[in-house]
Design an enzyme around this catalytic site. Structure first.
Site, PDB file in Angstrom:
ATOM      1  CG  PHE A  73      -0.356  -9.587  11.892  1.00  0.00           C
ATOM      2  CD1 PHE A  73      -1.250 -10.511  12.409  1.00  0.00           C
ATOM      3  CD2 PHE A  73      -0.212  -8.371  12.539  1.00  0.00           C
ATOM      4  CE1 PHE A  73      -1.989 -10.227  13.549  1.00  0.00           C
ATOM      5  CE2 PHE A  73      -0.947  -8.076  13.672  1.00  0.00           C
ATOM      6  CZ  PHE A  73      -1.836  -9.004  14.186  1.00  0.00           C
ATOM      7  CG  PHE A  74       3.328 -14.477   7.428  1.00  0.00           C
ATOM      8  CD1 PHE A  74       4.584 -14.298   6.854  1.00  0.00           C
ATOM      9  CD2 PHE A  74       3.222 -15.285   8.544  1.00  0.00           C
ATOM     10  CE1 PHE A  74       5.702 -14.924   7.391  1.00  0.00           C
ATOM     11  CE2 PHE A  74       4.343 -15.906   9.089  1.00  0.00           C
ATOM     12  CZ  PHE A  74       5.583 -15.727   8.517  1.00  0.00           C
ATOM     13  CG  ASP A  75       0.023  -7.402   6.725  1.00  0.00           C
ATOM     14  OD1 ASP A  75      -0.392  -8.025   7.727  1.00  0.00           O
ATOM     15  OD2 ASP A  75       0.243  -6.181   6.736  1.00  0.00           O
ATOM     16  N   GLY A 126       0.291 -13.541   3.017  1.00  0.00           N
ATOM     17  CA  GLY A 126      -0.091 -14.950   3.106  1.00  0.00           C
ATOM     18  C   GLY A 126      -1.340 -15.180   3.933  1.00  0.00           C
ATOM     19  N   GLY A 135      -3.861  -8.996  -2.423  1.00  0.00           N
ATOM     20  CA  GLY A 135      -4.879  -8.650  -3.420  1.00  0.00           C
ATOM     21  C   GLY A 135      -6.237  -8.462  -2.764  1.00  0.00           C
ATOM     22  CG  LEU A 136      -8.319 -11.866  -0.902  1.00  0.00           C
ATOM     23  CD1 LEU A 136      -8.466 -12.952   0.157  1.00  0.00           C
ATOM     24  CD2 LEU A 136      -9.558 -11.835  -1.812  1.00  0.00           C
ATOM     25  CB  VAL A 176      -3.478  -5.559   6.401  1.00  0.00           C
ATOM     26  CG1 VAL A 176      -3.759  -6.757   7.312  1.00  0.00           C
ATOM     27  CG2 VAL A 176      -3.211  -6.024   4.970  1.00  0.00           C
ATOM     28  CG  ASN A 209      -3.810  -0.289  12.768  1.00  0.00           C
ATOM     29  OD1 ASN A 209      -3.577  -1.459  12.490  1.00  0.00           O
ATOM     30  ND2 ASN A 209      -3.150   0.362  13.705  1.00  0.00           N
ATOM     31  CE1 TYR A 210       0.837  -0.505  11.553  1.00  0.00           C
ATOM     32  CE2 TYR A 210      -0.497  -2.459  11.896  1.00  0.00           C
ATOM     33  CZ  TYR A 210       0.392  -1.520  12.372  1.00  0.00           C
ATOM     34  OH  TYR A 210       0.828  -1.590  13.663  1.00  0.00           O
ATOM     35  CG  ASN A 230       0.942  -2.024   3.946  1.00  0.00           C
ATOM     36  OD1 ASN A 230       1.755  -1.673   4.793  1.00  0.00           O
ATOM     37  ND2 ASN A 230      -0.014  -2.918   4.200  1.00  0.00           N
TER      38      ASN A 230
END
Lengths: 438, 438
Positions: B319-321, B323, B328-329, B405, B407-408, B410
């Site tokens: 994953f690119f969290d 990109g 922001g989303l 994102v 279950n994470y 950040n």
């Protein structure tokens, strides 16, 4: 840069609020078999050893740890009378020989006394360093070197530096002295007198090696003043005061040297060599309805500082801050509301001088709760028609001490988390460096 | 373990005091050329693009950064009227093609509109994911797979997972769906339905690949409940409340999106892809009597999460969290007094839906001061007949946001220190992991 850093912080420190009075606990009698030696116990040790030997240099006096089995058994049953033997380990130099002496405090007698002939030497005592650093000031070759450099001898101050071991078959108990100019500054480390090698034999207490290798200019102390009272405008930005507020009072309890907080229980010991010792740290396991042992004994075993610079001025700098200077002997009194926040409680302790006399170390340790971000959180947006958000604030318990060796102030923090982990960390502050080890 | 951790913290979070009311700033008009798009600006962009194309999927709408030179010039002179062009960059899918559209908001017109044909695809929109995750529930082969496993279809929930790139010459805009059982839990990630491969073409919005590889038991959710309201005794230890107290009020000021604190000034921007953006961070240099630029623009450029497990279930998880999902989303509303301490102030912002409609994100960012140990200290014992002790308390300013994102969660902190440094840090919390990057 250093000067700027310091100035910026002036008002921050000044305006810190004191919402709670400083609470100080002076332990008089030991209540726990791992308690550090009391004033009375130090005095008793001094008396017992001096009864056998008239002239003794005490380099280490500390609790001889009882057997782990005995401690764990005691901890399980907590009898009202402690029957575990209370023994003290002494390392002393007597007639030029290193003695390892074991004393039973209940029997008030020496249990064993052996002469150590292996490698290594006892920790330096503060007292012998105090004598050693005066030697150059009366040593004609050094006086000549100072004059040759056009310096004022009354402004010269020297400091003891251990010398490391570089494979010598036989080594003697020597130390190097580096000297500094205190003229115009208390930040002496910025004004070294370089180009001179001075070696002192600490047993003979005389200079045994001296070389004036080359004359170099002593740096000025310009822009390195760190004392708050000596600063002049422009001052840094004014920061608003910030203090912790605990309307229910502190969330931890200190009983003697035993601390309980949240799900944790542990003991805070103190040793002339090791400094703060965390023992018998356990958390209460809710599901098993009993305590779970996490750490039997924890302390900073060593702080090794090899400068790794092969030049004459630096090659020997391979300091063992704990083993050579003593993390406990080098522990300094904490400054309330600055080194520890206003909600901290303090613990005093005792160290000892070279003649065995106990010395009170006020505010050696502080304990406080500290807000530390988010322990755990989750916002769940993946379930249609449901919105879940949960967040747990993290408040930790910190046990802090500061160990100052030369120009390095090591902040030693033991951070306890309600989630079940312990995070020891040291932060080193000096006029030149800012280092963290977590 | 996770369950225990959560229970321990319950009371800590519950008893956190609110000494100050939550302060929330909803920006209406931009005051700074780097301010994020306002609600009105989003609506204007939507109107302009929909005027040209009747059917548009907006995958990104954000400020097109003005030239650095223009910004620095504006910052030096701060004219009362901002003459710097206000441009917006749009990435949209129109008739299956990726458009890069540049809009001038002052001219209220499209400046350029190009079709992108290179590698890579626009960020996923929340809206298309919401549609995609419903597809399996009406897809007969999946319904059969669910029945074969003896599961209740109405308790099945799916989630979109980007698929990485493994050297394909030509790739289409596809995503994998993993499904979970929400029966008995909101902690869906602990109840995966494994053994099934589902690939959705997001352009066609249909399942284009399906394999039921093997039937495995779905784990139970036992002991993984994290909701505070669903916990039952035994509860963890009660922690006393701890809050920051600032009798002089906060030491920082927020004017629109511009923050000043101690010697710092900086701007907080926000972008659908990047999340929080720190710009124009400068400290006031006391000696030169002017501001010194420290950081022109800083943000988390990417959070790359390659699972590096070659099995069918995990190989594609690269994953690119930022990109692929948008930092922001994926930013979530902060929970006052839990995600941020009671002395925090909050900033709202706007994101957008796939049809271009602005969406208010309440409490997207919080700003607060935090006690953080000792900035600098020294106890000097090396000068005979003098005792020097100095200590400066460290209080820092934190700018916090949380990007969730899957279950994470950040936690993205920008920590400003009066000593002149900025320390960005992300801490990742999930049901399985606790990771810090500093």
């Amino acid at each position: 840069m250093v000067s700027t850093t310091i100035k910026f912080a002036l008002f921050s420190a000044l305006t810190l609020l004191s919402l709670q009075a400083v609470v100080s606990v002076t332990p008089l009698h030991f209540q726990h078999p791992l308690d550090p030696l009391t004033k009375e116990e130090y005095s008793l040790v001094q008396k017992i050893v001096l009864h056998k030997y008239p002239k003794v240099a005490f380099h280490y006096i500390g609790l001889d740890d009882p057997e782990k089995d005995a401690i764990l058994k005691w901890e399980s049953f907590k009898p009202s009378v402690i029957t575990i033997p209370r023994k003290v380990s002494v390392i002393a130099i007597i007639n030029g020989q290193s003695h390892e002496i074991l004393i039973d405090l209940r029997l008030k007698s020496i249990v064993s006394d052996t002469i150590y002939t292996g490698n290594g030497f006892p920790t330096l005592s503060v007292d012998e360093q105090t004598i050693a650093i005066e030697l150059p000031l009366k040593y004609p070759p050094f006086i000549a070197s100072v004059q040759k450099r056009g310096l004022n001898l009354s402004e010269v101050i020297c400091s003891t530096f251990t010398m490391g071991w570089f494979g010598e078959e036989k080594s003697t108990r020597t130390a190097r002295l580096d000297c500094f100019m205190k003229e115009t500054t208390v930040n002496i480390y910025v004004r070294p007198i370089t180009g001179i090698t001075i070696v002192v034999d600490l047993g003979l207490m005389k200079i045994v090696e001296y070389h004036d290798r080359n004359v170099e200019e002593v740096p000025t102390a310009e822009n390195t003043e760190y004392q708050l009272s000596k600063q002049s405008p422009p001052f840094g930005p004014k920061q608003h005061s910030l203090a912790s507020h605990q309307p229910q009072g502190p969330g931890f309890q200190i009983n003697g040297h035993s601390v309980s907080w949240a799900n944790w229980k542990f003991h805070i010991g103190f040793d002339a060599r090791a400094g703060v010792i965390i023992s018998l740290a356990s958390i209460y396991d809710l599901e098993k309805h009993k305590s779970r042992r996490v750490l039997y004994k924890g302390y900073i075993s060593e702080l090794f500082v090899p400068y790794q610079d092969p030049t004459e001025e630096f090659y020997f700098k391979t300091f063992f801050d704990a083993g050579e200077y003593g993390f406990g002997l080098s522990t300094v009194s904490l400054i309330p509301n600055r080194d520890c926040p206003p909600n901290a409680q303090f613990i005093d302790t005792y160290i000892h001088s070279a003649d065995g006399t106990p010395i009170l170390l006020k505010n050696a340790i502080c304990v406080f709760e500290q807000y530390n971000s988010i322990m755990w959180r989750h916002t769940e947006t993946g379930i249609p028609n449901e919105f879940i958000e949960e967040s747990r604030t993290e408040v930790n318990l910190i046990v802090r001490s500061v160990v100052t060796v030369g120009n390095y102030d090591n902040i030693v923090d033991w951070e306890f988390k309600a989630s079940g982990s312990i995070k020891p960390a040291t932060k080193t502050k000096s006029s030149q460096l800012d280092i963290s080890f977590v």
